[in-house]
Structures are given as C-alpha cells and as structure tokens.
Write a protein that holds these residues in place. Sequence first.
Motif, PDB file in Angstrom:
ATOM      1  N   LYS A  57       0.611  -1.028  -0.200  1.00 18.09           N
ATOM      2  CA  LYS A  57      -0.702  -0.228  -0.464  1.00 18.09           C
ATOM      3  C   LYS A  57       0.895   1.592  -0.004  1.00 18.09           C
ATOM      4  O   LYS A  57       0.527   2.246  -0.571  1.00 18.09           O
ATOM      5  N   GLY A  58       1.759   1.110   1.009  1.00 18.27           N
ATOM      6  CA  GLY A  58       2.058   2.487   1.012  1.00 18.27           C
ATOM      7  C   GLY A  58       1.911   3.562   1.401  1.00 18.27           C
ATOM      8  O   GLY A  58       1.326   3.098   2.387  1.00 18.27           O
ATOM      9  N   PRO A  59       1.798   4.841   1.937  1.00 13.51           N
ATOM     10  CA  PRO A  59       2.462   5.528  -0.010  1.00 13.51           C
ATOM     11  C   PRO A  59       4.638   5.093   0.347  1.00 13.51           C
ATOM     12  O   PRO A  59       4.983   5.518   1.485  1.00 13.51           O
ATOM     13  N   PHE A  60       4.739   5.145  -0.464  1.00 15.71           N
ATOM     14  CA  PHE A  60       6.616   5.428  -0.703  1.00 15.71           C
ATOM     15  C   PHE A  60       7.250   6.834  -1.442  1.00 15.71           C
ATOM     16  O   PHE A  60       6.147   6.241  -2.327  1.00 15.71           O
ATOM     17  N   THR A  61       8.545   6.941  -0.459  1.00 11.86           N
ATOM     18  CA  THR A  61       9.447   7.751  -2.218  1.00 11.86           C
ATOM     19  C   THR A  61      10.389   7.021  -2.038  1.00 11.86           C
ATOM     20  O   THR A  61      11.202   6.939  -1.058  1.00 11.86           O
ATOM     21  N   VAL A  62      10.612   6.398  -2.944  1.00 10.73           N
ATOM     22  CA  VAL A  62      11.877   5.796  -4.061  1.00 10.73           C
ATOM     23  C   VAL A  62      13.017   6.779  -4.344  1.00 10.73           C
ATOM     24  O   VAL A  62      12.576   7.471  -5.452  1.00 10.73           O
ATOM     25  N   PHE A  63      13.919   7.007  -3.613  1.00  8.81           N
ATOM     26  CA  PHE A  63      15.218   7.571  -4.762  1.00  8.81           C
ATOM     27  C   PHE A  63      16.222   6.118  -5.665  1.00  8.81           C
ATOM     28  O   PHE A  63      16.525   6.047  -4.633  1.00  8.81           O
ATOM     29  N   ALA A  64      15.842   6.211  -6.442  1.00 14.04           N
ATOM     30  CA  ALA A  64      16.231   4.900  -7.522  1.00 14.04           C
ATOM     31  C   ALA A  64      17.570   5.414  -8.512  1.00 14.04           C
ATOM     32  O   ALA A  64      17.897   5.591  -8.739  1.00 14.04           O
ATOM     33  N   PRO A  65      18.045   4.863  -7.824  1.00 14.96           N
ATOM     34  CA  PRO A  65      19.895   4.592  -8.554  1.00 14.96           C
ATOM     35  C   PRO A  65      20.276   3.837  -9.533  1.00 14.96           C
ATOM     36  O   PRO A  65      19.272   2.575  -9.597  1.00 14.96           O
ATOM     37  N   THR A  66      20.274   4.410 -10.635  1.00 13.52           N
ATOM     38  CA  THR A  66      19.984   3.635 -11.919  1.00 13.52           C
ATOM     39  C   THR A  66      21.224   2.866 -12.033  1.00 13.52           C
ATOM     40  O   THR A  66      22.519   2.675 -10.769  1.00 13.52           O
ATOM     41  N   SER A 132      19.997  18.858  -0.304  1.00 14.29           N
ATOM     42  CA  SER A 132      20.270  20.503  -0.673  1.00 14.29           C
ATOM     43  C   SER A 132      20.175  20.620  -1.538  1.00 14.29           C
ATOM     44  O   SER A 132      19.890  20.108  -2.533  1.00 14.29           O
ATOM     45  N   ILE A 133      20.121  22.037  -1.738  1.00 17.74           N
ATOM     46  CA  ILE A 133      19.977  22.447  -3.043  1.00 17.74           C
ATOM     47  C   ILE A 133      20.873  22.678  -3.554  1.00 17.74           C
ATOM     48  O   ILE A 133      21.932  23.817  -2.637  1.00 17.74           O
ATOM     49  N   ASP A 134      21.797  22.460  -4.705  1.00 14.98           N
ATOM     50  CA  ASP A 134      23.288  22.758  -5.492  1.00 14.98           C
ATOM     51  C   ASP A 134      22.058  23.705  -6.905  1.00 14.98           C
ATOM     52  O   ASP A 134      22.713  22.737  -7.783  1.00 14.98           O
ATOM     53  N   GLY A 135      22.367  24.858  -6.979  1.00 13.95           N
ATOM     54  CA  GLY A 135      22.384  25.856  -8.038  1.00 13.95           C
ATOM     55  C   GLY A 135      20.839  24.594  -8.514  1.00 13.95           C
ATOM     56  O   GLY A 135      20.307  25.407  -7.757  1.00 13.95           O
ATOM     57  N   LYS A 136      20.453  24.139  -9.784  1.00 14.05           N
ATOM     58  CA  LYS A 136      19.253  23.432 -10.296  1.00 14.05           C
ATOM     59  C   LYS A 136      18.858  22.326  -9.441  1.00 14.05           C
ATOM     60  O   LYS A 136      18.087  21.627 -10.201  1.00 14.05           O
ATOM     61  N   ASN A 137      19.862  21.673  -9.246  1.00 15.60           N
ATOM     62  CA  ASN A 137      20.154  20.515  -8.340  1.00 15.60           C
ATOM     63  C   ASN A 137      19.400  19.315  -7.350  1.00 15.60           C
ATOM     64  O   ASN A 137      20.391  20.852  -6.448  1.00 15.60           O
ATOM     65  N   VAL A 138      19.189  18.794  -7.210  1.00 13.13           N
ATOM     66  CA  VAL A 138      18.314  18.105  -5.367  1.00 13.13           C
ATOM     67  C   VAL A 138      20.130  17.363  -5.201  1.00 13.13           C
ATOM     68  O   VAL A 138      19.757  16.487  -5.855  1.00 13.13           O
ATOM     69  N   ILE A 139      20.116  17.420  -4.166  1.00 11.92           N
ATOM     70  CA  ILE A 139      21.219  16.499  -3.992  1.00 11.92           C
ATOM     71  C   ILE A 139      20.763  15.974  -3.017  1.00 11.92           C
ATOM     72  O   ILE A 139      20.492  16.002  -1.841  1.00 11.92           O
ATOM     73  N   LEU A 140      21.278  14.894  -2.389  1.00 14.18           N
ATOM     74  CA  LEU A 140      20.849  14.382  -1.516  1.00 14.18           C
ATOM     75  C   LEU A 140      22.329  13.502  -0.815  1.00 14.18           C
ATOM     76  O   LEU A 140      23.639  13.155  -1.548  1.00 14.18           O
ATOM     77  N   THR A 141      22.599  13.562   0.516  1.00  9.82           N
ATOM     78  CA  THR A 141      24.204  13.026   1.006  1.00  9.82           C
ATOM     79  C   THR A 141      23.577  12.087   2.196  1.00  9.82           C
ATOM     80  O   THR A 141      23.123  12.267   3.238  1.00  9.82           O
ATOM     81  N   ASP A 142      24.623  11.124   2.181  1.00 11.18           N
ATOM     82  CA  ASP A 142      24.738   9.575   3.117  1.00 11.18           C
ATOM     83  C   ASP A 142      25.060  10.268   4.462  1.00 11.18           C
ATOM     84  O   ASP A 142      25.314  11.000   4.561  1.00 11.18           O
ATOM     85  N   GLU A 143      24.754   9.125   5.332  1.00 10.92           N
ATOM     86  CA  GLU A 143      25.533   9.073   6.504  1.00 10.92           C
ATOM     87  C   GLU A 143      27.038   8.977   6.702  1.00 10.92           C
ATOM     88  O   GLU A 143      27.740   9.102   7.577  1.00 10.92           O
ATOM     89  N   LYS A 144      27.798   8.832   5.077  1.00 10.58           N
ATOM     90  CA  LYS A 144      29.082   8.511   4.885  1.00 10.58           C
ATOM     91  C   LYS A 144      29.600   9.865   4.589  1.00 10.58           C
ATOM     92  O   LYS A 144      30.638   9.816   4.447  1.00 10.58           O
ATOM     93  N   GLY A 145      28.832  10.637   3.736  1.00  8.51           N
ATOM     94  CA  GLY A 145      28.821  12.160   3.345  1.00  8.51           C
ATOM     95  C   GLY A 145      28.776  11.614   2.214  1.00  8.51           C
ATOM     96  O   GLY A 145      29.840  12.884   1.148  1.00  8.51           O
ATOM     97  N   ASN A 146      28.508  10.793   1.274  1.00  6.88           N
ATOM     98  CA  ASN A 146      28.654  10.257   0.156  1.00  6.88           C
ATOM     99  C   ASN A 146      28.025  11.571  -0.208  1.00  6.88           C
ATOM    100  O   ASN A 146      26.707  11.313  -0.338  1.00  6.88           O
TER     101      ASN A 146
END
Length: 172
Positions: A57-66, A132-146
Amino acid sequence: MKSIKVLGVVFFTTLSAITAIAQNSKTVVENAIASKDHTTLVAAVKAAGLVETLSGKGPFTVFAPTNAAFAKLPKGTVESLLKPENKAKLQAILTYHVVAGNLDSKAVVAAIKAGKGSATLTTVQGGKLVGSIDGKNVILTDEKGNKSTITAVDIVSSNGVIHVIDSVVLPK
C-alpha cells in the motif's frame, strides 16, 4: 502546415497523458521493472525479498539508483550483495533509499527551503538522508558523506513516487 504542428502537439500531449496514466496505475516496483535503466535495482530488490513490501500500500518515496549508479560502486560489490548470505545487508541498503510517505519534488524542495538549505529525511531503514540544493540540482547526502544528484523526478506510481538518482546512497 499549421494543422500538422497542432496535430503533433495534441498527439504528444495525449501520449504523455497515456504514459502518466500507465505510470500511475503501476506500483513503484512495476515502474522500476519497466525501466531499462533500473535492471540492477530490480535484481537487488528481488534478491532482498522486497518486491512484496514495495508493492504494498505505501505510500513510498523511492530514490532509485540507475544501473550507472550501481556501476560506480567498487568492483564486485553488487555481485557480493546479491548473494543470499548478504540479504540482510542488501535489505538495509535498499530500504535506506526509501522514505515513508509521498514526497513529490515540490515537497522535497519545500522541505529544503523550510530547513534553510537542508532537509533531513528519515528512511525506512531508520537512517538519515540530507537533501540540499546546489544550483538547480537537488542533492542527497548519505550518512557517510557521499552525495547523489536527483536526475529525474515525480515518477508517480499507485503506491508512491520515484525520484531517479545518479549514485547509490549508503547508511552508516
């Protein structure tokens, strides 16, 4: 000539609407399966035994790596994670890419702006991602700093939304 252009616009608009309806009627898993750029993710979701959960059922927000995002990992990492003895670790990594709720791109950006430049998202795995936002990009930072950039947004599914990312994010 003008009528051909108008007909083309009508056809494209109709095709876009049909595609959106097709996406809307599929779960996040079904939409990932339909993507040629997410075959590694789909294989991982199957190996982790998460198909049923993410078809729920979710709902889920999935950040899907290619596939390209998985290819950035050190050689042999994906193959190792797909082994049955690493199922728990694979589940932890994959559920770190999922946030409970339906956060479309507008909601993610609004949360970042409300947080004065960053928003902390708690994942289903229990870890944190910082948006966070960098210019026009939304960036995700993980717990390891990646860092990972969101490259496509708002793939609306029947049980949530998918945002495509260009790197795998990892919990502590």
